[in-house]
Write a protein that holds these residues in place. Structure first.
Motif, PDB file in Angstrom:
ATOM      1  N   ALA A   1       0.645  -1.354  -0.269  1.00 37.15           N
ATOM      2  CA  ALA A   1       0.190  -0.062  -0.107  1.00 37.15           C
ATOM      3  C   ALA A   1       1.221   1.291   0.537  1.00 37.15           C
ATOM      4  CB  ALA A   1      -1.409  -0.120   1.368  1.00 37.15           C
ATOM      5  N   CYS A   2       0.686   1.987   0.074  1.00 35.05           N
ATOM      6  CA  CYS A   2       0.864   3.850  -0.058  1.00 35.05           C
ATOM      7  C   CYS A   2       0.887   4.667   0.917  1.00 35.05           C
ATOM      8  CB  CYS A   2       1.057   4.529  -0.955  1.00 35.05           C
ATOM      9  SG  CYS A   2       1.747   3.103  -2.876  1.00 35.05           S
ATOM     10  N   ALA A   3       1.548   5.468   1.409  1.00 36.03           N
ATOM     11  CA  ALA A   3       0.989   6.564   2.297  1.00 36.03           C
ATOM     12  C   ALA A   3       1.680   8.038   2.077  1.00 36.03           C
ATOM     13  CB  ALA A   3       1.266   6.433   3.495  1.00 36.03           C
ATOM     14  N   TYR A   4       1.094   8.741   1.896  1.00 35.88           N
ATOM     15  CA  TYR A   4       1.529  10.496   2.650  1.00 35.88           C
ATOM     16  C   TYR A   4       1.784  10.705   3.279  1.00 35.88           C
ATOM     17  CZ  TYR A   4      -0.756  10.973  -2.744  1.00 35.88           C
ATOM     18  OH  TYR A   4      -0.754  10.408  -4.194  1.00 35.88           O
ATOM     19  N   VAL A   5       3.662  11.759   3.510  1.00 32.81           N
ATOM     20  CA  VAL A   5       4.232  11.962   4.726  1.00 32.81           C
ATOM     21  C   VAL A   5       3.597  13.179   4.491  1.00 32.81           C
ATOM     22  CG1 VAL A   5       6.290  12.854   5.225  1.00 32.81           C
ATOM     23  CG2 VAL A   5       6.451  10.682   4.827  1.00 32.81           C
ATOM     24  N   SER A   6       3.116  13.494   5.860  1.00 27.77           N
ATOM     25  CA  SER A   6       2.484  15.339   5.939  1.00 27.77           C
ATOM     26  C   SER A   6       3.227  15.839   7.254  1.00 27.77           C
ATOM     27  CB  SER A   6       1.144  14.733   6.432  1.00 27.77           C
ATOM     28  OG  SER A   6       0.350  16.084   6.605  1.00 27.77           O
ATOM     29  N   GLY A   7       3.533  17.064   6.928  1.00 31.72           N
ATOM     30  CA  GLY A   7       4.205  17.702   7.557  1.00 31.72           C
ATOM     31  C   GLY A   7       6.067  17.917   7.875  1.00 31.72           C
ATOM     32  N   ASP A   8       6.294  18.456   8.737  1.00 29.06           N
ATOM     33  CA  ASP A   8       8.097  18.551   8.270  1.00 29.06           C
ATOM     34  C   ASP A   8       8.874  17.739   9.657  1.00 29.06           C
ATOM     35  OD1 ASP A   8       7.377  20.183  10.897  1.00 29.06           O
ATOM     36  OD2 ASP A   8       7.974  21.820   9.513  1.00 29.06           O
ATOM     37  N   SER A   9       7.884  17.156  10.134  1.00 34.09           N
ATOM     38  CA  SER A   9       8.506  16.410  11.298  1.00 34.09           C
ATOM     39  C   SER A   9       9.733  15.086  10.680  1.00 34.09           C
ATOM     40  CB  SER A   9       8.024  15.757  12.129  1.00 34.09           C
ATOM     41  OG  SER A   9       7.216  14.455  11.626  1.00 34.09           O
ATOM     42  N   MET A  10       9.505  14.959   9.610  1.00 32.51           N
ATOM     43  CA  MET A  10      10.298  13.592   8.499  1.00 32.51           C
ATOM     44  C   MET A  10      11.390  14.591   8.499  1.00 32.51           C
ATOM     45  SD  MET A  10       9.924  11.102  10.651  1.00 32.51           S
ATOM     46  CE  MET A  10      10.474   9.854  10.169  1.00 32.51           C
ATOM     47  N   GLU A  11      11.271  15.772   7.833  1.00 33.69           N
ATOM     48  CA  GLU A  11      12.406  16.511   7.093  1.00 33.69           C
ATOM     49  C   GLU A  11      13.866  16.507   8.051  1.00 33.69           C
ATOM     50  OE1 GLU A  11      11.775  20.551   6.361  1.00 33.69           O
ATOM     51  OE2 GLU A  11       9.551  20.006   4.711  1.00 33.69           O
TER      52      GLU A  11
ATOM     53  N   VAL B   1      14.703  14.298   5.135  1.00 31.92           N
ATOM     54  CA  VAL B   1      14.543  12.588   4.754  1.00 31.92           C
ATOM     55  C   VAL B   1      13.452  12.727   3.762  1.00 31.92           C
ATOM     56  CG1 VAL B   1      14.929  10.429   4.752  1.00 31.92           C
ATOM     57  CG2 VAL B   1      16.185  12.032   6.229  1.00 31.92           C
ATOM     58  N   LEU B   2      12.245  13.268   4.566  1.00 23.06           N
ATOM     59  CA  LEU B   2      11.323  12.905   3.602  1.00 23.06           C
ATOM     60  C   LEU B   2      10.338  13.996   4.102  1.00 23.06           C
ATOM     61  CD1 LEU B   2      10.516   9.547   5.363  1.00 23.06           C
ATOM     62  CD2 LEU B   2      11.168   9.819   2.859  1.00 23.06           C
ATOM     63  N   PRO B   3      10.304  15.027   3.079  1.00 25.84           N
ATOM     64  CA  PRO B   3       9.637  16.064   3.412  1.00 25.84           C
ATOM     65  C   PRO B   3       8.680  16.242   3.196  1.00 25.84           C
ATOM     66  CG  PRO B   3      11.735  16.553   1.535  1.00 25.84           C
ATOM     67  CD  PRO B   3      11.043  14.648   1.967  1.00 25.84           C
ATOM     68  N   ASP B   4       7.811  16.858   3.547  1.00 24.36           N
ATOM     69  CA  ASP B   4       6.035  16.788   3.315  1.00 24.36           C
ATOM     70  C   ASP B   4       5.486  16.969   1.843  1.00 24.36           C
ATOM     71  OD1 ASP B   4       3.457  17.475   4.262  1.00 24.36           O
ATOM     72  OD2 ASP B   4       3.801  20.020   3.320  1.00 24.36           O
ATOM     73  N   GLY B   5       4.822  16.325   1.513  1.00 23.21           N
ATOM     74  CA  GLY B   5       3.855  14.833   0.785  1.00 23.21           C
ATOM     75  C   GLY B   5       4.662  13.889  -0.095  1.00 23.21           C
ATOM     76  N   THR B   6       5.451  13.904   0.673  1.00 26.80           N
ATOM     77  CA  THR B   6       6.665  12.391  -0.108  1.00 26.80           C
ATOM     78  C   THR B   6       5.333  11.706   0.323  1.00 26.80           C
ATOM     79  OG1 THR B   6       8.330  12.856   0.832  1.00 26.80           O
ATOM     80  CG2 THR B   6       8.250  11.187   0.779  1.00 26.80           C
ATOM     81  N   THR B   7       5.864  10.594  -1.224  1.00 26.14           N
ATOM     82  CA  THR B   7       5.143   9.248  -1.528  1.00 26.14           C
ATOM     83  C   THR B   7       5.748   8.051  -0.312  1.00 26.14           C
ATOM     84  OG1 THR B   7       3.850  10.373  -3.187  1.00 26.14           O
ATOM     85  CG2 THR B   7       3.810   7.368  -2.641  1.00 26.14           C
ATOM     86  N   VAL B   8       5.178   7.553   0.718  1.00 22.23           N
ATOM     87  CA  VAL B   8       6.149   5.856   0.595  1.00 22.23           C
ATOM     88  C   VAL B   8       5.303   4.940   0.792  1.00 22.23           C
ATOM     89  CG1 VAL B   8       7.521   7.378   2.534  1.00 22.23           C
ATOM     90  CG2 VAL B   8       5.500   6.257   2.408  1.00 22.23           C
ATOM     91  N   GLY B   9       6.507   4.015  -0.013  1.00 20.87           N
ATOM     92  CA  GLY B   9       5.170   2.441  -0.042  1.00 20.87           C
ATOM     93  C   GLY B   9       5.619   1.797   1.154  1.00 20.87           C
ATOM     94  N   VAL B  10       4.549   0.402   1.563  1.00 21.19           N
ATOM     95  CA  VAL B  10       4.746   0.656   2.552  1.00 21.19           C
ATOM     96  C   VAL B  10       4.565  -1.046   2.403  1.00 21.19           C
ATOM     97  CG1 VAL B  10       3.290  -0.002   4.541  1.00 21.19           C
ATOM     98  CG2 VAL B  10       2.838   2.423   3.733  1.00 21.19           C
TER      99      VAL B  10
END
Length: 232
Positions: free
Chosen positions: A141-151, A153-162
């Motif tokens: 499945a997929c999900a979007y990263v929201s916010g700047d807590s993972m910057e 490495v994973l900026p806001d709007g990044t798509t991840v595969g799960v």
């Protein structure tokens, strides 16, 4: 096509991997089982060999000088063209559609949310990407990263595969979690006594969150992250 492949000195399997054309599709093209490959596949092969799509299809002469693809020393290399698509675009033989995790309100205006797999909105994936990651389609499945807590490495709007089949916590790995109805992408660490540490990459603004041994009552691990893609 056989002439082009021979000129590279590479096996068809290597050509398929480097051009991002599935091995089965390239094999069927070479065997004549696909007489008219899709524009997308032809564009990938044309880009790989440095030719035009018409030359790949045999509408234009290649000439005596067959282009050879040799390893370069550039740090950046283009592998193909971006192909736009929408919900009405048919899937290629080497593609699958994956559901997308999202938050929904439990009751209108309540402010409470829960995380579900949205089977309406989907993202396309190459089967080869899933195979390389060792993930089965039914567990992806997929999900979007929201916010700047993972910057950064994973900026806001990044798509991840799960990988939803992999929910065992391994220290330092990335997971998509349902934290009291909030969809979050975080590093997880086990703590002595059965606790759980939720960690962000942006440590300066988002310190660790340590939960006790009753953390499964608050956190549901949806799956382990195996892929990410970022738009800049």
């Amino acid at each position: 096509m056989q002439r082009l492949i021979k000129a590279t000195g590479k096996r068809p399997t290597e050509i398929a991997r480097e051009s991002d054309v599935s091995q089965s599709t390239l094999s069927r093209i070479l065997q004549g089982k696909i007489e008219s490959p899709s524009d997308r596949q032809v564009a990938k092969l044309a880009s790989y060999f440095g030719l035009s799509s018409d030359q790949i299809r045999g509408r234009e002469e290649i000439g005596d000088q067959v282009p050879e693809r040799s390893p370069g020393h550039n740090e950046v290399e283009f592998f193909g063209h971006l192909e736009p698509w929408d919900d009405d675009t048919p899937l290629e033989a080497d593609e699958v559609e994956l559901p997308l995790f999202r938050e929904v309100e439990i009751a209108a205006g309540s402010g409470r949310t829960q995380v579900i797999e949205n089977h309406g909105a989907k993202l396309r994936f190459a089967r080869r990407t899933l195979r390389k990651a060792g993930v089965m389609k039914e567990h992806a499945a997929c999900a979007y990263v929201s916010g700047d807590s993972m910057e950064p490495v994973l900026p806001d709007g990044t798509t991840v595969g799960v990988n939803t089949a992999d929910t065992r916590v391994m220290d330092g790995k990335l997971y998509v979690i349902d934290h009291d109805g909030l969809l979050r992408v975080k590093q997880l660490h086990r703590l002595p006594g059965g606790g759980l540490r939720i960690r962000s990459f942006n440590q300066a603004e988002f310190p660790d969150e340590d939960l006790g041994p009753d953390w499964p009552e608050q956190v549901r691990i949806k799956g382990k992250v195996f892929w990410s893609s970022t738009m800049w």
